[in-house]
Design an enzyme around this catalytic site. Structure first.
Site: not given
Ligand code: NAP
Length: 279
Positions: A50, A94, A117
């Site tokens: 990412k 994460q 997200d």
């Protein structure tokens, strides 16, 4: 019939180039902060990927790596600092987190306007009511792959295999918003094969290697395979038996090279959207 393969790598490359061009035209670089707690090897790879993709698209990426013993209160402090930083437009923590930290508490603490997200309860609710600005990345990628296939969603029968908060539920909400008739199946569904056979669109997100067989597929159906499963022999396969289903389906995504690259490209797109909204 031989299915058309939907090339997620190529589509993601096009999307990333568009994002890079948009980002280059902004007075300030869109900023993405990725927080990694602990040393989960898979998470470390995801975070590196990412970070690299964000830099390549001209975003200001930073990775904050914290030790596995980080307390919930220390992580909340990091999130609060990133919430307050005007150079950070997107925050991604994460998952999974170590057991001493509640993922629910951390997600709820992220500023919804920076929640790239799309997991914050406010963004989940907005998606459910059809007003989402920041929606989860994998489902967004799935919808773009269906658009690439030119599949008509209005009135189509779609089945989503899996009801997780990161894939199954949000993609079902998006398909519904696009006027598909949506079935959500899960581990307690009575006859998965029969449900699947009725579907014009199959989204497989269960995490069971090659569960979906060719005789589950309606001829010409579009299959999006979200699953990523590592077999004992090291091979990476999806939730769909790829070769046999290719003989029946109209469209299919490969694993790897289908949904995965789109997830990352959509994360960058969400960061750009968040940066534009903050400007
Ligand atoms: P998850 O949270 O484990 O959810 C799996 C879902 O599948 C659950 O709803 C479960 O039902 C259902 N399920 C499990 N076994 C089943 C069966 N035999 N028949 C019918 N339904 C079954 O998984 P996830 O996070 O959504 O991920 C799903 C897969 O997608 C995984 O392989 C993951 O690695 C992959 N993934 C890929 C990407 C990408 O970018 N390509 C992103 C996210 C996830 P219950 O609810 O009844 O337990």
């Amino acid at each position: 019939m031989t299915a058309r393969i939907l090339d997620g790598r190529a589509l993601a490359a096009t999307l990333r180039a568009t994002i890079a061009a948009r980002a280059a035209g902004l007075p300030h670089k869109p900023g993405l902060a990725v927080v990694l707690v602990g040393q989960n090897p898979a998470s470390a790879i995801y975070v590196r990927t990412k970070d690299r993709a964000a830099r390549e698209a001209g975003l200001a990426a930073q990775t904050i790596a914290l030790p596995a013993e980080t307390t919930q209160s220390a992580l909340l402090d990091v999130v609060a600092r990133l919430n307050a930083d005007p150079a950070v437009h997107g925050i991604l923590v994460q998952m999974p987190l170590p057991p001493q930290i509640s993922a629910t508490a951390i997600i709820a603490a992220i500023n919804p306007a920076k929640d790239v997200d799309g997991f914050h309860p406010l963004n989940v609710g907005r998606l459910a009511e059809g007003t989402a600005v920041l929606a989860p990345c994998t489902p967004r990628g799935i919808m773009k792959l269906l658009a690439l296939a030119g599949v008509t969603l209005r009135g189509a029968r779609a089945i989503v295999l899996g009801r997780s908060g990161i894939v199954g539920r949000p993609v079902a909400a998006m398909l519904l918003a696009a006027d598909a008739t949506v079935t959500i199946a899960h581990s307690r569904t009575a006859d998965l094969a029969a449900e699947c056979r009725r579907a014009d669109i199959v989204i497989a997100a269960v995490g069971r290697p090659e569960l979906v067989a060719a005789d589950w597929i309606k001829p010409g159906a579009a299959i999006i395979d979200v699953g990523i499963n590592r077999l004992a022999d090291g091979r990476l396969v999806g939730d769909v038996a790829f070769e046999p289903c290719c003989q029946v389906a109209g469209f299919i995504t490969p694993v790897p090279g289908g949904v995965g690259p789109m997830t990352i490209a959509c994360l960058l797109e969400n960061t750009l959207i968040a940066a534009l909204a903050a400007a």
